[in-house]
Design an enzyme around this catalytic site. Structure first.
Site, PDB file in Angstrom:
ATOM      1  N   HIS A 148       0.834  -1.211   0.000  1.00 44.84           N
ATOM      2  CA  HIS A 148       0.000   0.000   0.000  1.00 44.84           C
ATOM      3  C   HIS A 148       0.864   1.255   0.000  1.00 44.84           C
ATOM      4  O   HIS A 148       0.623   2.192  -0.782  1.00 44.84           O
ATOM      5  CB  HIS A 148      -0.909  -0.018   1.237  1.00 44.84           C
ATOM      6  CG  HIS A 148      -1.670   1.246   1.452  1.00 44.84           C
ATOM      7  ND1 HIS A 148      -2.943   1.448   0.966  1.00 44.84           N
ATOM      8  CD2 HIS A 148      -1.340   2.390   2.109  1.00 44.84           C
ATOM      9  CE1 HIS A 148      -3.370   2.657   1.307  1.00 44.84           C
ATOM     10  NE2 HIS A 148      -2.408   3.245   1.994  1.00 44.84           N
ATOM     11  N   GLU A 149       1.876   1.283   0.852  1.00 40.57           N
ATOM     12  CA  GLU A 149       2.734   2.466   0.934  1.00 40.57           C
ATOM     13  C   GLU A 149       3.583   2.627  -0.322  1.00 40.57           C
ATOM     14  O   GLU A 149       3.832   3.748  -0.780  1.00 40.57           O
ATOM     15  CB  GLU A 149       3.610   2.391   2.190  1.00 40.57           C
ATOM     16  CG  GLU A 149       2.838   2.418   3.496  1.00 40.57           C
ATOM     17  CD  GLU A 149       1.958   3.652   3.646  1.00 40.57           C
ATOM     18  OE1 GLU A 149       2.370   4.741   3.181  1.00 40.57           O
ATOM     19  OE2 GLU A 149       0.857   3.537   4.213  1.00 40.57           O
ATOM     20  N   HIS A 152       1.587   4.440  -2.990  1.00 42.64           N
ATOM     21  CA  HIS A 152       1.572   5.903  -2.867  1.00 42.64           C
ATOM     22  C   HIS A 152       2.789   6.506  -3.572  1.00 42.64           C
ATOM     23  O   HIS A 152       2.682   7.527  -4.270  1.00 42.64           O
ATOM     24  CB  HIS A 152       1.597   6.315  -1.393  1.00 42.64           C
ATOM     25  CG  HIS A 152       0.263   6.246  -0.704  1.00 42.64           C
ATOM     26  ND1 HIS A 152      -0.853   6.879  -1.195  1.00 42.64           N
ATOM     27  CD2 HIS A 152      -0.105   5.635   0.444  1.00 42.64           C
ATOM     28  CE1 HIS A 152      -1.872   6.655  -0.371  1.00 42.64           C
ATOM     29  NE2 HIS A 152      -1.451   5.899   0.622  1.00 42.64           N
ATOM     30  N   GLU A 206      -5.968   7.047  -1.212  1.00 43.00           N
ATOM     31  CA  GLU A 206      -5.955   5.844  -0.381  1.00 43.00           C
ATOM     32  C   GLU A 206      -6.556   4.658  -1.114  1.00 43.00           C
ATOM     33  O   GLU A 206      -6.053   3.536  -1.035  1.00 43.00           O
ATOM     34  CB  GLU A 206      -6.708   6.104   0.927  1.00 43.00           C
ATOM     35  CG  GLU A 206      -5.994   7.036   1.883  1.00 43.00           C
ATOM     36  CD  GLU A 206      -4.656   6.488   2.331  1.00 43.00           C
ATOM     37  OE1 GLU A 206      -4.566   5.289   2.679  1.00 43.00           O
ATOM     38  OE2 GLU A 206      -3.675   7.251   2.327  1.00 43.00           O
TER      39      GLU A 206
END
Length: 276
Positions: A148-149, A152, A206
């Site tokens: 997930h990070e 980004h 997100e």
């Protein structure tokens, strides 16, 4: 002789602002869509070099402070575990960005109670032990966090937010001065921007990171369904959270529903990776 009243000034300022914004903005395709289909084009006015330089400075400062208190990579077994997972995920980032192969990836584990993790533009990342220990993360769940990070960073969300803020700041200053609404009015415009544009964009970021993250994890051989159990644990850790219209993150129910759908979509990638 033309008398420039407030109405004329406001119209002129809007025209100038629009011209400046359109002239400075560039539409970019930061990532390929992948199986999850994240292919939204983004408007950028801040250069990637500016963001990466700031990120490197912030990373150096954070890791130096952690090193100073003996909290940087202090648990060899934990560091080895995190780096093994991160390296497998890094190998899959080229699916979304071929140039990510050339990033100077670096993984740090910081001993601190924070339930936190981040990956900066350019690939510098930190995982906090509080996240691992308080949530008792499995390898699959830890892969969901890191994926997930990473998403980004791949999508350059930090650069996009900085670009939005730069344009909004210019617009608010020009329009507030032209309308003569003073500090209180300017604050009102800032809050309006956050409510109508700023926060919804953060929620969109997100969601994009969730979807790309499960695909990266699946391609690396980690069960994408772990993203669902991860956010269930996050919800138990953080309580109910703020109302949907004030939150920069999607509501837990919406997030779990979306992750369930997209984890199932990338399940064949996971099964293929496990079958190798």
């Amino acid at each position: 002789m033309i008398v420039w009243n407030r109405h004329h000034i406001l119209k002129s300022s809007v025209a100038v602002l629009t011209a400046l914004t359109l002239g400075a903005c560039g539409t970019v395709q930061t990532t390929q869509g992948g199986v999850v289909g994240v292919d939204r084009k983004q408007m950028m006015v801040v250069s990637p070099e500016q963001i990466e330089q700031a990120s490197q400075q912030a990373y150096a400062k954070t890791t130096a402070e952690a090193r100073g208190r003996g909290a940087l990579n202090s648990n060899a077994a934990q560091v080895a575990r995190v780096k093994k997972i991160a390296n497998l995920l890094i190998a899959q980032t080229a699916t979304f960005r071929p140039d990510a192969r050339n990033w100077q990836w670096e993984v740090s584990v910081i001993s601190a109670p924070d339930v936190n993790a981040w990956v900066m533009p350019g690939g510098k990342m930190a995982i906090y032990t509080g996240l691992i220990e308080k949530l008792q993360l499995t390898d699959d769940e830890l892969a969901a966090v890191i994926g997930h990070e990473m998403a980004h960073a791949l999508r350059e969300h930090a650069r996009e937010r900085a670009s939005e803020q730069a344009v909004a700041g210019l617009g608010i200053s020009v329009l507030a001065a032209a309308a003569g609404i003073g500090d209180a009015g300017q604050k009102g415009m800032e809050f309006a921007y956050q409510g109508l544009l700023g926060l919804p964009n953060s929620r969109r970021h997100e969601t994009e990171a969730d979807r790309i993250g499960v695909e990266i994890a699946a391609r690396a051989g980690y069960n994408p369904q772990a993203a669902v159990s991860l956010w269930q644990k996050m919800g138990q850790q953080g309580g109910g959270g703020p109302p949907k219209f004030l939150s920069t993150h999607p509501p837990r129910e919406d997030r779990l529903s979306d992750l369930t759908v997209y984890a199932q979509r990338v399940m064949p990638l996971y099964q293929q990776a496990k079958g190798k």
